[in-house]
Design a protein around this motif. Sequence first.
Motif, PDB file in Angstrom:
ATOM      1  N   VAL A   1      -7.725   1.971   4.351  1.00  0.00           N
ATOM      2  CA  VAL A   1      -7.132   0.745   3.819  1.00  0.00           C
ATOM      3  C   VAL A   1      -5.615   0.916   3.752  1.00  0.00           C
ATOM      4  O   VAL A   1      -5.114   1.864   3.134  1.00  0.00           O
ATOM      5  CB  VAL A   1      -7.684   0.413   2.422  1.00  0.00           C
ATOM      6  N   PRO A   2      -4.872  -0.011   4.378  1.00  0.00           N
ATOM      7  CA  PRO A   2      -3.421  -0.014   4.222  1.00  0.00           C
ATOM      8  C   PRO A   2      -3.013  -0.873   3.031  1.00  0.00           C
ATOM      9  O   PRO A   2      -3.677  -1.868   2.717  1.00  0.00           O
ATOM     10  CB  PRO A   2      -2.942  -0.648   5.532  1.00  0.00           C
ATOM     11  N   MET A   3      -1.966  -0.494   2.374  1.00  0.00           N
ATOM     12  CA  MET A   3      -1.345  -1.330   1.345  1.00  0.00           C
ATOM     13  C   MET A   3       0.151  -1.277   1.598  1.00  0.00           C
ATOM     14  O   MET A   3       0.825  -0.312   1.200  1.00  0.00           O
ATOM     15  CB  MET A   3      -1.699  -0.814  -0.061  1.00  0.00           C
ATOM     16  N   ASP A   4       0.632  -2.262   2.332  1.00  0.00           N
ATOM     17  CA  ASP A   4       2.025  -2.254   2.784  1.00  0.00           C
ATOM     18  C   ASP A   4       2.322  -0.948   3.527  1.00  0.00           C
ATOM     19  O   ASP A   4       1.698  -0.668   4.529  1.00  0.00           O
ATOM     20  CB  ASP A   4       2.982  -2.502   1.623  1.00  0.00           C
ATOM     21  N   GLU A   5       3.201  -0.115   3.004  1.00  0.00           N
ATOM     22  CA  GLU A   5       3.610   1.107   3.715  1.00  0.00           C
ATOM     23  C   GLU A   5       2.640   2.272   3.520  1.00  0.00           C
ATOM     24  O   GLU A   5       2.749   3.304   4.181  1.00  0.00           O
ATOM     25  CB  GLU A   5       5.016   1.541   3.261  1.00  0.00           C
ATOM     26  N   ALA A   6       1.679   2.125   2.618  1.00  0.00           N
ATOM     27  CA  ALA A   6       0.755   3.209   2.269  1.00  0.00           C
ATOM     28  C   ALA A   6      -0.554   3.094   3.044  1.00  0.00           C
ATOM     29  O   ALA A   6      -1.005   1.995   3.355  1.00  0.00           O
ATOM     30  CB  ALA A   6       0.475   3.193   0.772  1.00  0.00           C
ATOM     31  N   LEU A   7      -1.154   4.249   3.331  1.00  0.00           N
ATOM     32  CA  LEU A   7      -2.453   4.270   4.013  1.00  0.00           C
ATOM     33  C   LEU A   7      -3.355   5.291   3.327  1.00  0.00           C
ATOM     34  O   LEU A   7      -3.009   6.468   3.215  1.00  0.00           O
ATOM     35  CB  LEU A   7      -2.298   4.648   5.485  1.00  0.00           C
TER      36      LEU A   7
ATOM     37  N   GLN B   1       4.248   8.700 -12.735  1.00  0.00           N
ATOM     38  CA  GLN B   1       3.752   7.599 -13.551  1.00  0.00           C
ATOM     39  C   GLN B   1       3.909   6.276 -12.825  1.00  0.00           C
ATOM     40  O   GLN B   1       4.836   6.082 -12.042  1.00  0.00           O
ATOM     41  CB  GLN B   1       4.498   7.524 -14.890  1.00  0.00           C
ATOM     42  N   VAL B   2       2.967   5.371 -13.110  1.00  0.00           N
ATOM     43  CA  VAL B   2       3.111   3.960 -12.761  1.00  0.00           C
ATOM     44  C   VAL B   2       3.089   3.215 -14.082  1.00  0.00           C
ATOM     45  O   VAL B   2       2.054   3.133 -14.741  1.00  0.00           O
ATOM     46  CB  VAL B   2       1.978   3.471 -11.838  1.00  0.00           C
TER      47      VAL B   2
ATOM     48  N   THR C   1      -0.212   9.422 -13.089  1.00  0.00           N
ATOM     49  CA  THR C   1      -0.893   9.398 -11.792  1.00  0.00           C
ATOM     50  C   THR C   1      -1.888  10.544 -11.640  1.00  0.00           C
ATOM     51  O   THR C   1      -2.825  10.443 -10.842  1.00  0.00           O
ATOM     52  CB  THR C   1       0.120   9.423 -10.635  1.00  0.00           C
ATOM     53  N   GLU C   2      -1.751  11.624 -12.399  1.00  0.00           N
ATOM     54  CA  GLU C   2      -2.727  12.707 -12.322  1.00  0.00           C
ATOM     55  C   GLU C   2      -4.113  12.256 -12.793  1.00  0.00           C
ATOM     56  O   GLU C   2      -5.127  12.885 -12.466  1.00  0.00           O
ATOM     57  CB  GLU C   2      -2.267  13.914 -13.145  1.00  0.00           C
ATOM     58  N   LEU C   3      -4.159  11.136 -13.530  1.00  0.00           N
ATOM     59  CA  LEU C   3      -5.441  10.638 -14.013  1.00  0.00           C
ATOM     60  C   LEU C   3      -6.289  10.025 -12.905  1.00  0.00           C
ATOM     61  O   LEU C   3      -7.496   9.854 -13.071  1.00  0.00           O
ATOM     62  CB  LEU C   3      -5.227   9.621 -15.134  1.00  0.00           C
TER      63      LEU C   3
ATOM     64  N   ASN D   1       5.527   4.035  -2.146  1.00  0.00           N
ATOM     65  CA  ASN D   1       5.377   3.397  -3.443  1.00  0.00           C
ATOM     66  C   ASN D   1       4.070   3.877  -4.088  1.00  0.00           C
ATOM     67  O   ASN D   1       2.984   3.677  -3.546  1.00  0.00           O
ATOM     68  CB  ASN D   1       5.360   1.872  -3.259  1.00  0.00           C
ATOM     69  N   THR D   2       4.192   4.508  -5.237  1.00  0.00           N
ATOM     70  CA  THR D   2       3.015   5.110  -5.880  1.00  0.00           C
ATOM     71  C   THR D   2       1.959   4.070  -6.226  1.00  0.00           C
ATOM     72  O   THR D   2       0.758   4.307  -6.051  1.00  0.00           O
ATOM     73  CB  THR D   2       3.440   5.889  -7.138  1.00  0.00           C
ATOM     74  N   HIS D   3       2.372   2.921  -6.711  1.00  0.00           N
ATOM     75  CA  HIS D   3       1.417   1.852  -7.034  1.00  0.00           C
ATOM     76  C   HIS D   3       0.630   1.462  -5.782  1.00  0.00           C
ATOM     77  O   HIS D   3      -0.606   1.351  -5.820  1.00  0.00           O
ATOM     78  CB  HIS D   3       2.173   0.646  -7.597  1.00  0.00           C
ATOM     79  N   HIS D   4       1.325   1.261  -4.680  1.00  0.00           N
ATOM     80  CA  HIS D   4       0.654   0.885  -3.433  1.00  0.00           C
ATOM     81  C   HIS D   4      -0.344   1.961  -2.995  1.00  0.00           C
ATOM     82  O   HIS D   4      -1.448   1.643  -2.529  1.00  0.00           O
ATOM     83  CB  HIS D   4       1.677   0.683  -2.318  1.00  0.00           C
ATOM     84  N   MET D   5       0.038   3.225  -3.143  1.00  0.00           N
ATOM     85  CA  MET D   5      -0.801   4.337  -2.689  1.00  0.00           C
ATOM     86  C   MET D   5      -2.098   4.398  -3.498  1.00  0.00           C
ATOM     87  O   MET D   5      -3.194   4.552  -2.946  1.00  0.00           O
ATOM     88  CB  MET D   5      -0.028   5.645  -2.779  1.00  0.00           C
ATOM     89  N   ILE D   6      -1.985   4.249  -4.819  1.00  0.00           N
ATOM     90  CA  ILE D   6      -3.181   4.292  -5.673  1.00  0.00           C
ATOM     91  C   ILE D   6      -4.042   3.058  -5.441  1.00  0.00           C
ATOM     92  O   ILE D   6      -5.275   3.144  -5.389  1.00  0.00           O
ATOM     93  CB  ILE D   6      -2.774   4.418  -7.158  1.00  0.00           C
ATOM     94  N   GLU D   7      -3.409   1.915  -5.265  1.00  0.00           N
ATOM     95  CA  GLU D   7      -4.164   0.692  -5.001  1.00  0.00           C
ATOM     96  C   GLU D   7      -4.953   0.808  -3.706  1.00  0.00           C
ATOM     97  O   GLU D   7      -6.119   0.392  -3.629  1.00  0.00           O
ATOM     98  CB  GLU D   7      -3.216  -0.505  -4.950  1.00  0.00           C
ATOM     99  N   ALA D   8      -4.348   1.403  -2.681  1.00  0.00           N
ATOM    100  CA  ALA D   8      -5.047   1.607  -1.417  1.00  0.00           C
ATOM    101  C   ALA D   8      -6.261   2.516  -1.602  1.00  0.00           C
ATOM    102  O   ALA D   8      -7.315   2.296  -0.993  1.00  0.00           O
ATOM    103  CB  ALA D   8      -4.100   2.195  -0.367  1.00  0.00           C
TER     104      ALA D   8
END
Length: 201
Positions: free
Chosen positions: A103-109, A132-133, A138-140, A165-172
């Motif tokens: 799954v891609p989320m903008d720049e994250a895969l 953190q986001v 983020t370790e959680l 972007n950390t948010h994008h990466m976790i969302e993906a």
Amino acid sequence: MSSFEAAGRTASVSRTTNETDITLKLNVDGTGVSELETDVPFLNHMLDLFAKHGHFDLSVKAKGDIEIDDHHTVEDIGICLGQTLREALGDKRGIKRYASVFVPMDEALAQVVVDISNRPHFEYRAEFPSGQVGSFDTELVHEFLWKLALEARITLHVIVHYGRNTHHMIEAVFKALARALDEATSIDPRVTGVPSTKGVL
């Protein structure tokens, strides 16, 4: 009849400790409806994505000792989700069992590979630019996914190939997890019994 009372592969669990009080309901054969009340806003967001993209109906009511941090709440929700997934799938007759989803989320895969194996194992290849986001550590993400895999007794591999972007990466990751579990738990009409030469999963 609500989504959580509908026919299908469903399970519910309540878990009360000195640290958390959680009630969680899961319908694997749902429509993507979520009812989420936790003390961790970012996790609410991820669970909403998980339900929507996996076509799961998910209800979570959780209170925890967030005055300390979010760790116990996030970990215990992962435990409860894993337990309900395992119970809802029963003897796993007819399921596809395996799935691999990008799954891609903008720049994250992100990529999630799953085997509904009854052998709990977790591999995690993810490095986030930020620790953190918002107020969420983020370790959680690791803690949640590891406890999910352990309690569901699945083999789970999570790989974040890249991102800024950390948010994008976790969302993906959560979207890929949802889609992989949806595919692996879906019924394949060609499968008779359980998809294993052992005759049991």
